[in-house]
Enzyme design. Structure first.
Site, PDB file in Angstrom:
ATOM      1  N   ASP A  78      -8.777 -25.361 -48.828  1.00  0.00           N
ATOM      2  CA  ASP A  78      -7.998 -24.131 -48.597  1.00  0.00           C
ATOM      3  C   ASP A  78      -8.790 -22.941 -48.040  1.00  0.00           C
ATOM      4  O   ASP A  78      -8.650 -21.815 -48.539  1.00  0.00           O
ATOM      5  CB  ASP A  78      -7.296 -23.704 -49.896  1.00  0.00           C
TER       6      ASP A  78
ATOM      7  N   CYS B  61      -7.410 -24.663 -56.914  1.00  0.00           N
ATOM      8  CA  CYS B  61      -7.269 -25.810 -56.006  1.00  0.00           C
ATOM      9  C   CYS B  61      -8.529 -26.663 -55.915  1.00  0.00           C
ATOM     10  O   CYS B  61      -8.448 -27.883 -55.762  1.00  0.00           O
ATOM     11  CB  CYS B  61      -6.791 -25.333 -54.639  1.00  0.00           C
TER      12      CYS B  61
ATOM     13  N   LYS C 163      -0.548 -29.252 -48.079  1.00  0.00           N
ATOM     14  CA  LYS C 163      -0.009 -29.435 -49.436  1.00  0.00           C
ATOM     15  C   LYS C 163       0.876 -28.260 -49.817  1.00  0.00           C
ATOM     16  O   LYS C 163       0.779 -27.184 -49.220  1.00  0.00           O
ATOM     17  CB  LYS C 163      -1.150 -29.593 -50.439  1.00  0.00           C
TER      18      LYS C 163
END
Ligand SMILES: [Zn+2]
Length: 219
Positions: free
Chosen positions: A22, A169, A125
């Site tokens: 991310d 994450c 995602k």
């Protein structure tokens, strides 16, 4: 990791894979993101970019995960009447932190901050409105992404994981990777956490699950 670099034997397929989690504008102070994690300035980005490039040059397949939400995603406080950012609610029996809207599909700050050419694949995602997905492997509803099959196809057995954020994450991706049987190293110095207390807890939890926490990449 030093010892395993030479253990490929006759098998020329890469054994070590890399997941950059991310690295997106909305999670950085650099891009004045809506969910900016402290310490995500130009210095941090340059450091991650250089490390990722070096790993790629070693021949490791590098993957990225990308948070990629619809505008009315369940994890946004704006999707729940009367709720504020960082409230915690129950979604299908799971605790859900309500975040400011972030990484909305096709918006500027949902873009990855590293050159896409670095990656074997970018795994998106959190695309399902109904489920959040901290992990790059599966969402909270149990739907699997293509990440595990892709890693398996390349013969990856060990993973180096870093990015944003350590306590959400990165942690979820590392724990799922460990559960899936990979030997996992999280690079603490290339990751940043949302809050110091949850970051410390995340590092402990990962260690307990057999994840190696390394301050930086061994050369
Ligand atoms: Zn998200």
């Amino acid at each position: 990791m030093k010892n395993t670099l030479h253990s490929n034997g006759m098998n020329h397929k890469p054994k070590i894979g890399v997941i950059v989690v991310d690295l997106q504008g909305d999670f950085t102070t650099l891009k004045k993101g809506s969910l900016a994690v402290e310490g995500t300035d130009q210095y941090y980005l340059d450091k991650v970019a250089a490390a990722t490039k070096a790993l790629r040059e070693k021949g490791y397949p590098v993957f990225a995960t990308q948070d990629w939400h619809p505008a009315d995603h369940v994890s946004f406080y704006t999707s729940h009447k009367g709720k504020k950012a960082f409230d915690v609610i129950d979604v299908a029996g799971k605790k859900q932190v309500l975040w400011p809207p972030h990484c909305v599909q096709k918006t500027k700050n949902a873009k990855l901050l590293l050159d896409n050419k670095m990656f074997v694949a970018v795994v998106q995602k959190g695309k399902d409105q109904k489920h959040d997905s901290y992990s790059g492997f599966q969402d909270d509803g149990g739907a699997q992404t293509e990440l595990n099959p892709l890693l398996k196809k390349l013969g990856v057995q060990e993973l180096i994981i870093y990015g944003l954020a350590t306590d959400y994450c990165v942690k979820a991706t590392a724990l799922d990777a460990a559960k899936a049987g990979y030997e996992v190293t999280v690079i603490e110095g290339l990751s940043r956490g949302v809050a110091p207390d949850t970051t410390a807890m995340a590092l402990d939890e990962m260690k307990q699950m057999g994840v190696i926490i390394s301050p930086q990449i061994d050369s």
